[in-house]
Design an enzyme around this catalytic site. Structure first.
Site, PDB file in Angstrom:
ATOM      1  N   HIS A 138      33.026  35.324  44.621  1.00  0.00           N
ATOM      2  CA  HIS A 138      32.100  36.444  44.867  1.00  0.00           C
ATOM      3  C   HIS A 138      31.750  36.637  46.337  1.00  0.00           C
ATOM      4  O   HIS A 138      31.352  37.735  46.732  1.00  0.00           O
ATOM      5  CB  HIS A 138      30.792  36.249  44.089  1.00  0.00           C
ATOM      6  CG  HIS A 138      30.944  36.277  42.612  1.00  0.00           C
ATOM      7  ND1 HIS A 138      31.501  37.342  41.947  1.00  0.00           N
ATOM      8  CD2 HIS A 138      30.610  35.367  41.655  1.00  0.00           C
ATOM      9  CE1 HIS A 138      31.497  37.095  40.636  1.00  0.00           C
ATOM     10  NE2 HIS A 138      30.970  35.903  40.433  1.00  0.00           N
ATOM     11  N   ASP A 174      37.679  34.202  35.341  1.00  0.00           N
ATOM     12  CA  ASP A 174      36.236  33.979  35.265  1.00  0.00           C
ATOM     13  C   ASP A 174      35.596  35.091  34.426  1.00  0.00           C
ATOM     14  O   ASP A 174      36.115  36.199  34.361  1.00  0.00           O
ATOM     15  CB  ASP A 174      35.681  34.021  36.691  1.00  0.00           C
ATOM     16  CG  ASP A 174      34.285  33.460  36.845  1.00  0.00           C
ATOM     17  OD1 ASP A 174      34.164  32.298  37.276  1.00  0.00           O
ATOM     18  OD2 ASP A 174      33.320  34.190  36.557  1.00  0.00           O
ATOM     19  N   HIS A 176      33.028  36.675  35.141  1.00  0.00           N
ATOM     20  CA  HIS A 176      32.506  37.694  36.056  1.00  0.00           C
ATOM     21  C   HIS A 176      33.643  38.331  36.855  1.00  0.00           C
ATOM     22  O   HIS A 176      34.653  37.683  37.129  1.00  0.00           O
ATOM     23  CB  HIS A 176      31.509  37.063  37.041  1.00  0.00           C
ATOM     24  CG  HIS A 176      30.335  36.416  36.370  1.00  0.00           C
ATOM     25  ND1 HIS A 176      30.283  35.054  36.123  1.00  0.00           N
ATOM     26  CD2 HIS A 176      29.194  36.942  35.883  1.00  0.00           C
ATOM     27  CE1 HIS A 176      29.136  34.767  35.509  1.00  0.00           C
ATOM     28  NE2 HIS A 176      28.454  35.893  35.353  1.00  0.00           N
ATOM     29  N   ASP A 263      33.394  30.198  32.566  1.00  0.00           N
ATOM     30  CA  ASP A 263      32.137  30.720  32.015  1.00  0.00           C
ATOM     31  C   ASP A 263      32.383  31.765  30.923  1.00  0.00           C
ATOM     32  O   ASP A 263      31.442  32.384  30.428  1.00  0.00           O
ATOM     33  CB  ASP A 263      31.212  31.260  33.126  1.00  0.00           C
ATOM     34  CG  ASP A 263      31.957  31.979  34.235  1.00  0.00           C
ATOM     35  OD1 ASP A 263      33.154  32.272  34.069  1.00  0.00           O
ATOM     36  OD2 ASP A 263      31.325  32.262  35.276  1.00  0.00           O
TER      37      ASP A 263
HETATM   38 ZN   LIG Z   1      31.535  33.515  36.780  1.00  0.00          ZN
END
Ligand SMILES: [Zn+2]
Length: 398
Positions: A138, A174, A176, A263
């Site tokens: 990120h 991931d 996200h 995750d």
């Molecule tokens: Zn994540």
């Protein structure tokens, strides 16, 4: 043995590790707690996965390497943050990104690990390399974001671009959106970024729509496959196989760089996909097979998110290490007692007793129609991006 028939000599695999990587600890009670790395390495050792493997010990990335992606003023901000306190402009000192002592040094060490892993492959000493402490996807050029200070994924990709690679595929599993890596290469047609994630309408950071495609000549080199909450192993794998192999065939990358965040697990406290450790194992096997098919076996695997610190991450990433080393761990393997007693000292949660959750990972391949819940989502991505690669969104052979 991979299904493509190739095996790799464990000596041709670099496993980045040093206890110093446990220093990336945002706070004692932060969800991204390094205990997950410690527990993973201990579980992998206990199961014999790392037997005879000499770890590749990283050194901190020098500023010039971090500045491949980040602006110098941000590095200065990270360095002075432990002295000077909250810095909202650089997103330092927020709930997500607390300031900690040695923040710059710990973050630079993670980057050093991913660069060292990339270097082993680029200089011909390894075909595959893995840094489970990496995957901080990120972080943005001028600010921290989503628990990530420096974007080791983007830095390693940039390093590879300067060391003989001109077509790189980044795959981000991931839960996200891999927003920082996408942003770093949004205008760069040498890097194909593919992110699979929970749909941005339902999860932070709110980006990663199929319509985000890259700019100008790089249009089509950002790929986003957003999945609905509660997607399970079979749906995830169906979507992956309907989108990723066709793009690799068209793009012809020389190396895969994968962010292997876990995750997506059904117990993860921060998101709502419903994958299992068995599903994660299947993902790693698919990535290995794709590397065998499309990148001459070249595969740089990084860690990422994963907040089921005791029950999910250690098992999933032990399967990752095992897969990278071609030492696949049978799902039915019991978890050794020494690991359980070590982990018991750190949590009151019930610990797993085997390497499986008995979750089925069989899936039916997409058949060209809208039949199950993920189909409209995978179709949206195919329709957005496949024509930009000369592929037919409706043709199941593409
Ligand atoms: Zn994540």
């Amino acid at each position: 043995m991979t299904s493509s028939g190739a095996t790799v000599d464990p000596a041709r695999v670099a496993v980045v590790w040093d206890e110093g990587l446990l220093g990336y600890k945002l706070s004692e009670d932060h969800p991204l707690h390094p205990v997950r790395l410690d527990l993973t390495m201990r579980l992998a050792r206990s199961l014999g996965v790392l037997e005879g493997v000499e770890p590749l010990v990283p050194t901190p990335a020098p500023d010039a390497e971090v500045e491949r992606i980040h602006v110098a003023s941000y590095l200065e901000a990270v360095r002075r943050a432990p002295r000077e306190g909250d810095d909202p402009v650089h997103q330092l000192g927020t709930t997500d990104n607390p300031i900690f002592e040695g923040m710059h040094e710990a973050s630079a060490l993670v980057c050093g690990g991913s660069i060292a892993a990339a270097r082993e492959i680029a200089e011909g000493r390894a075909d595959r390399a893995v840094n489970i402490a990496g995957g901080l996807h990120h972080a943005m050029a001028d600010h921290a974001w989503g628990f990530c200070v420096y974007n080791d994924c983007a830095i390693a990709i940039s390093w590879l671009l300067d060391h003989g690679y001109e077509r790189i595929c980044y795959i981000d599993t991931d839960v996200h959106h891999g927003d920082g890596v996408q942003a770093a290469f949004y205008d760069d047609d040498r890097v194909l970024t593919i992110s699979m994630h929970q749909h941005p309408r339902t999860l932070w950071p709110g980006t990663g729509f199929a319509s985000e495609l890259g700019n100008g000549a790089a249009s089509g080199t950002a790929v986003n496959l957003a999945l609905p909450p509660r997607t399970r192993d079979a749906g995830w794998l169906r979507a992956f196989h309907a989108v990723v192999p066709g793009l690799l065939r068209a793009f012809q990358p020389q190396i895969l760089v994968t962010q292997c965040g876990v995750d997506t697990h059904h117990e993860d406290p921060l998101a709502e996909l419903s994958l299992s450790v068995d599903g994660h194992r299947a993902i790693y096997r698919s990535l290995r097979e794709l590397a065998g098919q499309y990148t001459d076996g070249k595969w740089l695997a990084l860690g990422g998110g994963g907040y089921g610190l005791f029950r999910a991450v250690p098992r999933s990433w032990t399967h990752l290490l095992a897969t990278v080393l071609d030492r696949d761990v049978e799902p039915s393997r019991p978890i050794p007692a020494d690991w359980i007693s070590y982990a018991t000292e750190k949590t009151r949660r019930p610990l797993p007793t085997s390497m499986t959750e008995d979750a089925p990972t069989d899936f039916e391949r997409w058949g060209g129609f809208t039949e199950v819940e993920v189909d409209p989502f995978l179709l949206e991505t195919r329709r957005a991006v496949f024509p930009l690669h000369g592929l037919d969104p409706q043709d199941t052979r593409d």
